[in-house]
Design an enzyme around this catalytic site. Structure first.
Site, PDB file in Angstrom:
ATOM      1  N   LYS A 191      -2.118  22.504  37.415  1.00 57.99           N
ATOM      2  CA  LYS A 191      -1.108  23.310  37.120  1.00 57.99           C
ATOM      3  C   LYS A 191       0.045  24.641  37.305  1.00 57.99           C
ATOM      4  O   LYS A 191       0.993  24.897  37.835  1.00 57.99           O
ATOM      5  CB  LYS A 191      -0.898  23.037  35.567  1.00 57.99           C
ATOM      6  CG  LYS A 191      -1.201  21.906  34.713  1.00 57.99           C
ATOM      7  CD  LYS A 191      -0.779  21.683  33.545  1.00 57.99           C
ATOM      8  CE  LYS A 191      -0.791  20.366  32.931  1.00 57.99           C
ATOM      9  NZ  LYS A 191      -0.683  20.358  31.173  1.00 57.99           N
ATOM     10  N   LYS A 194      -0.469   9.059  38.530  1.00 56.85           N
ATOM     11  CA  LYS A 194      -0.415   8.948  36.884  1.00 56.85           C
ATOM     12  C   LYS A 194       0.785   8.572  36.470  1.00 56.85           C
ATOM     13  O   LYS A 194       1.921   9.530  36.794  1.00 56.85           O
ATOM     14  CB  LYS A 194      -1.053   9.180  36.152  1.00 56.85           C
ATOM     15  CG  LYS A 194      -1.522   9.680  34.421  1.00 56.85           C
ATOM     16  CD  LYS A 194      -2.330  10.828  34.610  1.00 56.85           C
ATOM     17  CE  LYS A 194      -2.438  10.576  32.422  1.00 56.85           C
ATOM     18  NZ  LYS A 194      -3.269  11.522  31.862  1.00 56.85           N
ATOM     19  N   LYS A 230       6.472  11.063  31.972  1.00 63.98           N
ATOM     20  CA  LYS A 230       7.348  12.165  31.961  1.00 63.98           C
ATOM     21  C   LYS A 230       7.986  13.003  32.150  1.00 63.98           C
ATOM     22  O   LYS A 230       8.611  13.213  32.814  1.00 63.98           O
ATOM     23  CB  LYS A 230       7.295  11.972  30.349  1.00 63.98           C
ATOM     24  CG  LYS A 230       8.961  11.309  29.697  1.00 63.98           C
ATOM     25  CD  LYS A 230       9.818  10.415  30.731  1.00 63.98           C
ATOM     26  CE  LYS A 230      11.209  10.790  30.661  1.00 63.98           C
ATOM     27  NZ  LYS A 230      12.063   9.504  31.544  1.00 63.98           N
TER      28      LYS A 230
END
Ligand code: TRP
Length: 337
Positions: free
Chosen positions: A118, A200, A203
């Site tokens: 991240k 994966k 959204k």
């Protein structure tokens, strides 16, 4: 009100309201949660405190939060059997999170692969919350004396860290926390993107190969027809060499209950041109009732709010018991007799 029984094991899980719920979260998580509600004490949190570790649009976060609750219920999580609540409504999460910070080593946090991923993705906003995320997650879990934590593979490292923190704390103060175990579903644990079967379904990446629970049937069909496959024409399960087709087979199996063998037999000698719309149809039918029920529930805000109020009340009651014990153990002065 969910009745909690001492004989049953306790399950806790959560999803951040930072993106719409996807077919991946349905097959990999929520659909399995529904099956647990009879046999376990189940607590499901909408992890809004976790969501703000990445910048969110406030109006959108609010909207997604209530939509996520409606979708939990539409997916079959009965508020009479499960505790459904919003993390920010139960202050004990942030409170225990602080205490656990003092029992977590920075070396441990430095090893978290999700933090590394991240921070690479959000290089302009590597905030302390992003770094500390796993400690808050440990608080979520430990507050409820949780036995099992249903999570995807990607969260397993966080559950392991949670166990390490609990062990360290218990080592100093005695048995305060129950030791939780990760609980990883076999089928559909990882649904991949239709447009990029290497990653994966998600959204938040504005993934063109993502199906959300509220997508219209025509959009779902279009995305399945465009799904990335391979240059063979044979429907065969081979997650190493045929990632796209294997992902479609996993989705197909989850949506229809067919085994991989049955799918292979049904499509033997037929091309992907027949298989892809077949999976698309199956998913449309799988999601139709969820979408319709979500739309119906979203018209009844008073009901949804009452679920959140009840959930927060129950969660707070359970969480306070653990938090008071922790405060006593670490030596915080209390005015209670
Ligand atoms: N970190 C989890 C995720 O990103 C969400 C989460 C927050 C969670 N708190 C939790 C999952 C507690 C399990 C238990 O998917």
């Amino acid at each position: 009100m969910a009745e909690f029984s001492k004989e049953k094991k306790t399950i806790l899980s959560g999803i951040k309201p930072s993106g719409e719920l996807t077919l991946g979260s349905y097959i990999g998580a929520i659909r399995n949660w529904k099956q647990l509600q009879e046999d376990y004490n189940c607590i499901y949190c909408i992890a809004d405190l976790h969501a703000i570790t990445v910048r969110q649009d406030p109006a959108l976060l609010r909207k997604r939060t209530i939509m996520q609750l409606a979708q939990y219920i539409a997916c079959g999580l009965d508020p009479e059997k499960n505790v459904l609540f919003l993390q920010s409504h139960v202050p004990a999460h942030a409170e225990l999170g602080w205490v656990l910070n003092c029992y977590t080593m920075v070396g441990e946090l430095n090893r978290m692969t999700q933090f590394k991923d991240k921070s690479a993705k959000h290089a302009d906003n590597i905030n302390a919350g992003l770094y500390d995320y796993p400690v808050l997650m440990a608080a979520d879990i430990l507050l409820y004396q949780t036995d099992l934590v249903p999570v995807g593979e990607d969260q397993k490292q966080h559950v392991e860290l949670c166990r390490d923190i609990a062990n360290r704390f218990n080592g100093v103060y005695g048995d305060v926390f129950k030791m939780p175990e990760p609980f990883i579903p076999k089928l559909g644990a990882r649904i991949m993107s239709l447009s990029d079967p290497e990653s994966k379904m998600s959204k938040s990446e504005s993934d063109a190969g993502c199906i959300t629970l509220l997508d219209r049937p025509e959009d779902i069909m279009a995305r399945f027809k465009r799904a990335v496959t391979d240059s063979e024409t044979c429907v065969r399960f081979d997650p190493v060499n045929k990632k796209g087709i294997s992902n479609l087979m996993t989705i197909c199996s989850a949506a229809t209950g067919m085994t991989f063998e049955q799918i292979e037999n049904q499509f033997a000698g037929k091309g992907y041109g027949e298989f892809k719309p077949f999976v698309g149809e199956a998913v449309v039918e799988l999601l139709r009732p969820v979408r319709e029920e979500t739309e119906r529930l979203l018209k009844d805000k008073a009901y949804l709010n009452s679920v959140l109020d009840n959930g927060a009340q129950q969660a707070s009651y359970l969480a306070r018991r653990t938090l008071s014990k922790v405060y006593r153990k670490v030596g915080f002065y209390s005015t209670d007799k």
